[in-house]
Design a protein around this motif. Structure first.
Motif, PDB file in Angstrom:
ATOM      1  N   MET A  30      -0.341  -4.471  -4.172  1.00 52.59           N
ATOM      2  CA  MET A  30      -1.403  -4.137  -3.228  1.00 52.59           C
ATOM      3  C   MET A  30      -2.686  -3.639  -3.880  1.00 52.59           C
ATOM      4  O   MET A  30      -3.770  -3.876  -3.351  1.00 52.59           O
ATOM      5  N   MET A  31      -2.590  -2.959  -4.982  1.00 54.21           N
ATOM      6  CA  MET A  31      -3.782  -2.360  -5.583  1.00 54.21           C
ATOM      7  C   MET A  31      -4.816  -3.380  -6.061  1.00 54.21           C
ATOM      8  O   MET A  31      -6.008  -3.152  -5.868  1.00 54.21           O
ATOM      9  N   PRO A  32      -4.420  -4.503  -6.676  1.00 54.15           N
ATOM     10  CA  PRO A  32      -5.460  -5.454  -7.105  1.00 54.15           C
ATOM     11  C   PRO A  32      -6.327  -5.962  -5.948  1.00 54.15           C
ATOM     12  O   PRO A  32      -7.546  -6.020  -6.069  1.00 54.15           O
ATOM     13  N   GLU A  33      -5.690  -6.288  -4.832  1.00 59.79           N
ATOM     14  CA  GLU A  33      -6.455  -6.759  -3.674  1.00 59.79           C
ATOM     15  C   GLU A  33      -7.308  -5.633  -3.093  1.00 59.79           C
ATOM     16  O   GLU A  33      -8.457  -5.837  -2.712  1.00 59.79           O
ATOM     17  N   LYS A  40     -13.842   0.937  -6.899  1.00 60.57           N
ATOM     18  CA  LYS A  40     -13.186   1.930  -7.755  1.00 60.57           C
ATOM     19  C   LYS A  40     -12.606   3.109  -6.992  1.00 60.57           C
ATOM     20  O   LYS A  40     -11.728   3.794  -7.488  1.00 60.57           O
ATOM     21  N   LEU A  41     -13.065   3.356  -5.801  1.00 56.46           N
ATOM     22  CA  LEU A  41     -12.608   4.498  -5.026  1.00 56.46           C
ATOM     23  C   LEU A  41     -11.160   4.343  -4.558  1.00 56.46           C
ATOM     24  O   LEU A  41     -10.499   5.332  -4.231  1.00 56.46           O
ATOM     25  N   VAL A  42     -10.641   3.134  -4.586  1.00 54.29           N
ATOM     26  CA  VAL A  42      -9.282   2.865  -4.107  1.00 54.29           C
ATOM     27  C   VAL A  42      -8.242   3.677  -4.872  1.00 54.29           C
ATOM     28  O   VAL A  42      -7.330   4.250  -4.268  1.00 54.29           O
TER      29      VAL A  42
END
Length: 60
Positions: A30-33, A40-42
């Protein structure tokens, strides 16, 4: 296996391993998408969410 009679250290290890596996799965899938769409805040928000969930669990 019955964990009710297991040593607390064994139970802690199994739970930590399972939590790490789930976090790894989330990061890989999930993180790449999310990073593509959110920037960057993700990563900061994901870490904050994990910390809040841990704090709520620790309090209750």
């Amino acid at each position: 296996m019955n964990f009710q009679r297991a040593h607390p250290g064994t139970v802690a290890f199994v739970l930590a391993f399972a939590a790490g596996a789930i976090l790894t799965m989330l990061a890989n899938t999930m993180m790449p998408e999310a990073y593509e769409r959110g920037g960057k805040l993700v990563g900061v928000v994901a870490t904050l969410g994990f910390s809040v969930a841990f704090a709520i669990h620790s309090i209750g």
